[in-house]
Design a protein around this motif. Structure first.
Motif, mmCIF file in Angstrom:
data_model
loop_
_atom_site.group_PDB
_atom_site.id
_atom_site.type_symbol
_atom_site.label_atom_id
_atom_site.label_comp_id
_atom_site.label_asym_id
_atom_site.label_seq_id
_atom_site.Cartn_x
_atom_site.Cartn_y
_atom_site.Cartn_z
ATOM 1 N N HIS B 317 6.863 6.857 -3.252
ATOM 2 C CA HIS B 317 7.810 7.831 -2.733
ATOM 3 C C HIS B 317 7.131 9.112 -2.223
ATOM 4 C CE1 HIS B 317 11.648 9.613 -2.094
ATOM 5 N NE2 HIS B 317 11.499 10.543 -3.021
ATOM 6 N N LEU B 318 6.153 9.598 -2.990
ATOM 7 C CA LEU B 318 5.539 10.881 -2.631
ATOM 8 C C LEU B 318 4.269 10.729 -1.793
ATOM 9 C CD1 LEU B 318 6.019 12.707 -6.037
ATOM 10 C CD2 LEU B 318 7.478 12.814 -4.034
ATOM 11 N N GLU B 319 3.413 9.761 -2.147
ATOM 12 C CA GLU B 319 2.155 9.603 -1.402
ATOM 13 C C GLU B 319 2.390 8.858 -0.091
ATOM 14 O OE1 GLU B 319 -1.343 10.201 -2.303
ATOM 15 O OE2 GLU B 319 -0.482 11.675 -3.670
ATOM 16 N N MET B 320 3.125 7.751 -0.190
ATOM 17 C CA MET B 320 3.364 6.961 1.010
ATOM 18 C C MET B 320 4.568 7.500 1.796
ATOM 19 S SD MET B 320 2.627 3.252 -0.709
ATOM 20 C CE MET B 320 3.199 2.206 0.599
ATOM 21 N N LYS B 321 5.259 8.457 1.165
ATOM 22 C CA LYS B 321 6.380 9.158 1.805
ATOM 23 C C LYS B 321 7.468 8.200 2.296
ATOM 24 C CE LYS B 321 3.981 13.374 2.911
ATOM 25 N NZ LYS B 321 2.778 13.041 2.151
ATOM 26 N N HIS B 345 -2.375 -0.048 0.703
ATOM 27 C CA HIS B 345 -1.881 1.042 1.540
ATOM 28 C C HIS B 345 -3.043 1.813 2.163
ATOM 29 C CE1 HIS B 345 0.147 4.589 2.920
ATOM 30 N NE2 HIS B 345 -0.567 5.349 2.112
ATOM 31 N N LEU B 346 -4.070 2.094 1.353
ATOM 32 C CA LEU B 346 -5.211 2.848 1.882
ATOM 33 C C LEU B 346 -5.937 2.059 2.965
ATOM 34 C CD1 LEU B 346 -6.649 4.473 -1.357
ATOM 35 C CD2 LEU B 346 -5.420 5.591 0.494
ATOM 36 N N PHE B 347 -5.989 0.743 2.790
ATOM 37 C CA PHE B 347 -6.633 -0.103 3.801
ATOM 38 C C PHE B 347 -5.861 -0.025 5.113
ATOM 39 C CE2 PHE B 347 -7.597 -4.507 5.476
ATOM 40 C CZ PHE B 347 -8.872 -4.185 5.895
ATOM 41 N N LEU B 348 -4.529 -0.162 5.017
ATOM 42 C CA LEU B 348 -3.703 -0.074 6.231
ATOM 43 C C LEU B 348 -3.837 1.296 6.870
ATOM 44 C CD1 LEU B 348 -0.385 -1.921 5.331
ATOM 45 C CD2 LEU B 348 -2.311 -2.743 6.649
ATOM 46 N N LYS B 349 -3.940 2.318 6.002
ATOM 47 C CA LYS B 349 -4.055 3.683 6.499
ATOM 48 C C LYS B 349 -5.364 3.857 7.273
ATOM 49 C CE LYS B 349 -3.242 8.335 4.792
ATOM 50 N NZ LYS B 349 -3.207 9.165 3.585
ATOM 51 N N SER B 350 -6.443 3.265 6.728
ATOM 52 C CA SER B 350 -7.731 3.391 7.410
ATOM 53 C C SER B 350 -7.714 2.676 8.767
ATOM 54 C CB SER B 350 -8.852 2.844 6.527
ATOM 55 O OG SER B 350 -8.767 1.443 6.485
ATOM 56 N N LEU B 351 -6.851 1.659 8.873
ATOM 57 C CA LEU B 351 -6.724 0.938 10.146
ATOM 58 C C LEU B 351 -5.627 1.534 11.029
ATOM 59 C CD1 LEU B 351 -6.773 -2.710 8.749
ATOM 60 C CD2 LEU B 351 -8.621 -1.621 9.980
ATOM 61 N N LYS B 352 -4.980 2.581 10.514
ATOM 62 C CA LYS B 352 -3.819 3.212 11.174
ATOM 63 C C LYS B 352 -2.696 2.195 11.397
ATOM 64 C CE LYS B 352 -6.192 7.061 13.304
ATOM 65 N NZ LYS B 352 -7.579 6.730 12.920
ATOM 66 N N ARG B 353 -2.444 1.385 10.417
ATOM 67 C CA ARG B 353 -1.364 0.405 10.502
ATOM 68 C C ARG B 353 -0.286 0.680 9.449
ATOM 69 N NH1 ARG B 353 -1.972 -4.301 13.354
ATOM 70 N NH2 ARG B 353 -4.071 -4.730 14.103
ATOM 71 N N ASP B 354 -0.356 1.841 8.797
ATOM 72 C CA ASP B 354 0.600 2.111 7.712
ATOM 73 C C ASP B 354 1.918 2.600 8.300
ATOM 74 O OD1 ASP B 354 -0.800 4.361 8.588
ATOM 75 O OD2 ASP B 354 -0.363 5.476 6.753
ATOM 76 N N GLN B 355 2.667 1.667 8.873
ATOM 77 C CA GLN B 355 3.908 2.008 9.548
ATOM 78 C C GLN B 355 5.016 1.223 8.863
ATOM 79 O OE1 GLN B 355 6.778 2.702 11.113
ATOM 80 N NE2 GLN B 355 6.443 1.053 12.583
ATOM 81 N N TYR B 363 5.809 -2.561 12.609
ATOM 82 C CA TYR B 363 6.410 -2.399 11.279
ATOM 83 C C TYR B 363 5.755 -3.334 10.249
ATOM 84 C CZ TYR B 363 9.967 -3.326 7.697
ATOM 85 O OH TYR B 363 10.623 -3.523 6.518
ATOM 86 N N VAL B 364 5.413 -2.755 9.110
ATOM 87 C CA VAL B 364 4.912 -3.556 7.987
ATOM 88 C C VAL B 364 5.922 -3.422 6.854
ATOM 89 C CG1 VAL B 364 3.108 -3.747 6.255
ATOM 90 C CG2 VAL B 364 2.497 -3.220 8.582
ATOM 91 N N ASP B 387 -13.396 -10.335 4.450
ATOM 92 C CA ASP B 387 -14.653 -9.622 4.209
ATOM 93 C C ASP B 387 -14.520 -8.136 4.503
ATOM 94 O OD1 ASP B 387 -15.776 -11.956 3.472
ATOM 95 O OD2 ASP B 387 -16.566 -12.435 5.458
ATOM 96 N N THR B 388 -13.781 -7.828 5.582
ATOM 97 C CA THR B 388 -13.571 -6.412 5.912
ATOM 98 C C THR B 388 -12.811 -5.731 4.781
ATOM 99 O OG1 THR B 388 -13.135 -7.305 8.097
ATOM 100 C CG2 THR B 388 -12.898 -4.929 7.835
ATOM 101 N N PHE B 389 -11.802 -6.423 4.272
ATOM 102 C CA PHE B 389 -11.019 -5.843 3.179
ATOM 103 C C PHE B 389 -11.883 -5.653 1.935
ATOM 104 C CE2 PHE B 389 -7.285 -6.442 0.085
ATOM 105 C CZ PHE B 389 -6.981 -5.106 0.145
ATOM 106 N N ASN B 390 -12.727 -6.660 1.640
ATOM 107 C CA ASN B 390 -13.627 -6.543 0.484
ATOM 108 C C ASN B 390 -14.582 -5.368 0.649
ATOM 109 O OD1 ASN B 390 -12.445 -8.695 -0.673
ATOM 110 N ND2 ASN B 390 -14.093 -10.136 -0.236
ATOM 111 N N MET B 391 -15.111 -5.210 1.865
ATOM 112 C CA MET B 391 -16.018 -4.085 2.128
ATOM 113 C C MET B 391 -15.293 -2.768 1.900
ATOM 114 S SD MET B 391 -19.037 -4.853 4.258
ATOM 115 C CE MET B 391 -18.844 -4.142 5.864
ATOM 116 N N PHE B 392 -14.044 -2.735 2.359
ATOM 117 C CA PHE B 392 -13.262 -1.508 2.182
ATOM 118 C C PHE B 392 -13.057 -1.219 0.694
ATOM 119 C CE2 PHE B 392 -9.172 0.514 1.399
ATOM 120 C CZ PHE B 392 -9.356 1.692 2.080
#
Lengths: 316, 396
Positions: B317-321, B345-355, B363-364, B387-392
């Motif tokens: 509610h507060l972080e992901m708004k 969420h942080l992974f999506l945010k780093s990819l700018k997909r947190d919509q 939309y996710v 692998d990208t997700f694991n690296m993240f």
């Protein structure tokens, strides 16, 4: 390559050092508990030892005696064959709750090895992120803010200058603690041998410290050190904040290297199960064997790198 | 139990004093103290037993030897006449005669679990299970006896009972009301005290469910999923159902839906449930309508740890708004662990997909965020590789 489905063989092979990726916010103890719990659960799903035989007398007449599987040895009665506490598991060096990154564990006979690894005092590399402009009571961003300050005057050059002075001060102390004068021939001879090793495991030493990312108010420094602990790194960030005429609190501490083990060897949380643990055990065994000079006091049998021999030992 | 004790006192003690019987009776410690009855410890050699083979003659001899050993070995007796007893026992009667006498006595007075045995008082079932037919039957049913040992009083409670006399009727009853045969072991592991209830009560409790329009299938589902349901009196169950109906303004159909969805909730710790309602209502700020919808979709939330639930909700509610409506449309997000939501969420945010807004492109859904394995998430939702997700994850 050989497929093994018998739990006792797996149990006998389950010795050595593994390297896991510790998530931030999880205590070492909780991580250990999760790990040994997973190991015990996975072992119980393999073929375990069948119950022992028992002589049953079916009737009061003496001739009717039957040998059957003992109920007293059934997993339903005595519990699962492997329990979490059967696994001996100890960490090479304690890592605090707020620290994430490489974390080395010794399992079963490997816990001795973990102890040797700790005594060898390998160099650890940390990426420590700080945030300027605030100071908190716990020195990290989770605590209550006790002071606020400006940070716009802090430039990359100022940061680098402060870090260089910290590194120089530490190098000087190292020679002092070894009892040699900085400008003497003895100091020169000590220096050409390589990194000066601290005489005991008490006082933290920094070999190298540099800024790898500077994006005010956040900055990340890379610290190569020995004998450090979590609160030491937090106070280091706090001190840096003071020295650049601002304040700083630590927002993350990530261990990227522990001696020969680095972040690509570490197991992520979802890989903490038996198959991955076995893969990691053999990987770590190979790494330790390659770096056996680090473990000069360790008996060579502990860092043996012969999988076939191990399998034969387990069968006999 | 009392009748067995009386039998022991009246019939067996004279038999022992007459020198016919000299055996070990395994009697629960508490009973021993209470009734002051005999307890003879004989240390029989277990070696002879384990070396025993199936060969008939050797078995015969060995068995004879062990019996003789057991009668010759030293006895420790709490009974006041112990000295006299042991003197009498060492007289020259043959071991076989005495062995037969013992089994006759045991057969005559159906002594249930009180088997001829040499085990000392114990803390676990393993010591008794090879000698007790009742425990063996329970093991065959798939009951985890070792789990009972952790619970106070169960060991004594079960050892006092005979399978065919005290337990089988209950097991038959459970099977008849629709607990599947392979769930019986699990049921009894969780609730051994079902053997304590009387059948009239159990029938009344089932009739209560019937009166509330639960059909046969529903009733068997309730009893199977919640082994403790039948332990609660009709009045208590009625109070609890009433509590849910009043607090959340549920209709009769809603209550039935709730009970079928999460039968454990009804018999859960009432204090915990009330606190959960408080946390959701006052601390997380859900209104009555939202609470009702949430209860019917994810009743398990009411049994969760309050602090963790609150942290999870606050992160979303507060972080992901995200507003309440989106969270309540996807209540899966509240039942998954915080680190899982956070990492993804942080992974999506780093990819700018947190919509997470359904009216905007890209939309996710929150459900897609938390369900599935990491590999599925990385490929289907984040549109990258594992692998990208694991690296993240290793950069957190």
């Amino acid at each position: 390559m050989r497929y093994v489905s018998e739990a006792p063989i797996l149990w006998k092979l389950l010795n050595g050092v593994i390297c896991v990726y510790k998530p931030q916010g999880m205590t070492s103890r909780a991580l250990r508990q999760t790990l040994i719990g997973n190991i015990a659960n996975d072992l119980n799903e393999f073929e375990c030892r069948p119950p022992n035989n028992h002589v049953f007398s079916r009737n009061s007449s003496e001739s009717q005696v039957v040998v059957g599987q003992s109920f007293a040895d059934d997993p339903l009665v005595v519990g699962p064959r492997y329990l979490p506490n059967d696994v001996r598991c100890s960490w090479a060096s304690h890592v605090g709750r707020r620290t994430s990154g490489v974390f080395v564990f010794g399992i079963n006979k490997g816990s001795v090895l973990a102890n040797h690894l700790r005594n060898a005092r390998p160099i650890r590399v940390y990426h420590v992120t700080g945030r300027m402009g605030i100071a908190t009571d716990t020195y990290d961003t989770y605590g209550a803010v006790v002071e606020r300050s400006t940070f716009h005057h802090v430039k990359r050059t100022i940061m680098d200058r402060v870090l260089a002075s910290i590194q120089a001060a530490h190098q000087k102390t190292m020679f002092n603690r070894m009892g040699v004068h900085m400008h003497s021939q003895a100091a020169y001879e000590l220096a050409v041998k390589g990194n000066v090793r601290p005489p005991d495991g008490k006082i933290p030493f920094i070999y190298s410290i540099k800024c790898i990312e500077f994006d005010p108010p956040d900055f990340t420094i890379e610290v190569k050190c020995v004998n450090e602990h979590e609160s030491y790194l937090k106070t280091l960030v706090h001190d840096i904040g003071m020295k650049v005429h601002s304040t700083a609190a630590c927002s993350s501490i990530r261990c990227v290297r522990y001696g020969p083990f680095s972040i690509e060897h570490a197991l992520l949380r979802r890989h903490w199960h038996l198959q991955c643990i076995f893969d990691n055990l053999s990987l770590c065994r190979r790494i330790l064997h390659k770096n056996r000079i680090l473990m000069c006091d360790t008996p060579s049998s502990l860092i043996e790198n012969d999988d076939k021999k191990l399998l034969e030992c387990s069968k006999s | 139990m009392a009748s067995v004790m009386r039998l022991l006192k009246r019939e067996l003690v004279p038999a022992i004093s007459a020198g016919i019987v000299n055996i070990n009776f395994i009697v629960p410690t508490c009973l021993r103290a209470k009734h002051k009855i005999i307890l003879l410890h004989i240390t029989r050699t277990q070696k002879a037993h384990t070396n025993c083979e199936t060969n008939d003659t050797s078995v015969h001899n060995l068995r004879k030897n062990t019996l003789e050993n057991s009668f010759k070995s030293k006895t420790v007796c709490n009974y006041s006449e112990s000295d006299k007893l042991s003197e009498r026992c060492s007289r020259g009667d043959s071991a076989d005669e005495r062995g037969n006498a013992v089994s006759k006595v045991l057969q005559k007075y159906d002594l249930g679990n009180f088997q001829v045995s040499s085990f000392p008082p114990t803390f676990n079932f393993a010591a008794y299970v090879n000698d007790s037919q009742s425990l063996q039957e329970l093991v065959k049913l798939g009951v985890n006896l070792y789990k009972w040992e952790r619970r106070k009083g169960v060991l004594k409670f079960i050892l006092e009972r005979d399978f065919s006399r005290d337990m089988a009727p209950y097991i038959r009853f459970l099977y008849d009301i629709g607990v599947p045969a392979d769930n019986l072991g699990q049921f009894l592991t969780k609730n051994p005290f079902i053997f304590k209830e009387c059948f009239d009560d159990l029938n009344v409790r089932l009739n209560y469910l019937e009166s509330k329009n639960f059909n046969q299938q529903m009733r068997s589902r309730i009893v199977t999923t919640n082994p403790f349901w039948l332990m609660f009196s009709t009045k208590r169950i009625d109070n609890r159902l009433g509590h849910f109906q009043e607090t959340f303004k549920l209709s009769g159909g809603d209550v039935r839906h709730l009970v079928l969805k999460q039968a454990n909730l009804i018999t859960y710790n009432m204090h915990h449930i009330k606190t959960s309602t408080f946390v959701l209502k006052e601390e997380l700020g859900l209104n009555e309508k939202e609470l009702r919808a949430l209860l019917l979709r994810r009743p398990r939330l009411w049994m969760n740890n309050h602090l963790r639930l609150k942290n999870r909700f606050e992160y979303v509610h507060l972080e992901m708004k995200l507003p309440h409506e989106i969270i309540l449309k996807n209540p899966e997000v509240l039942t998954s662990r915080e680190f899982r939501i956070k990492e993804r969420h942080l992974f999506l945010k780093s990819l700018k997909r947190d919509q997470y807004d359904p009216t905007m492109p890209g939309y996710v859904s929150l459900k897609a965020l938390v369900v599935g394995t990491n590999a599925e998430f990385a490929v289907n939702v984040a549109k990258t590789s594992v692998d990208t997700f694991n690296m993240f994850l290793k950069s957190l």
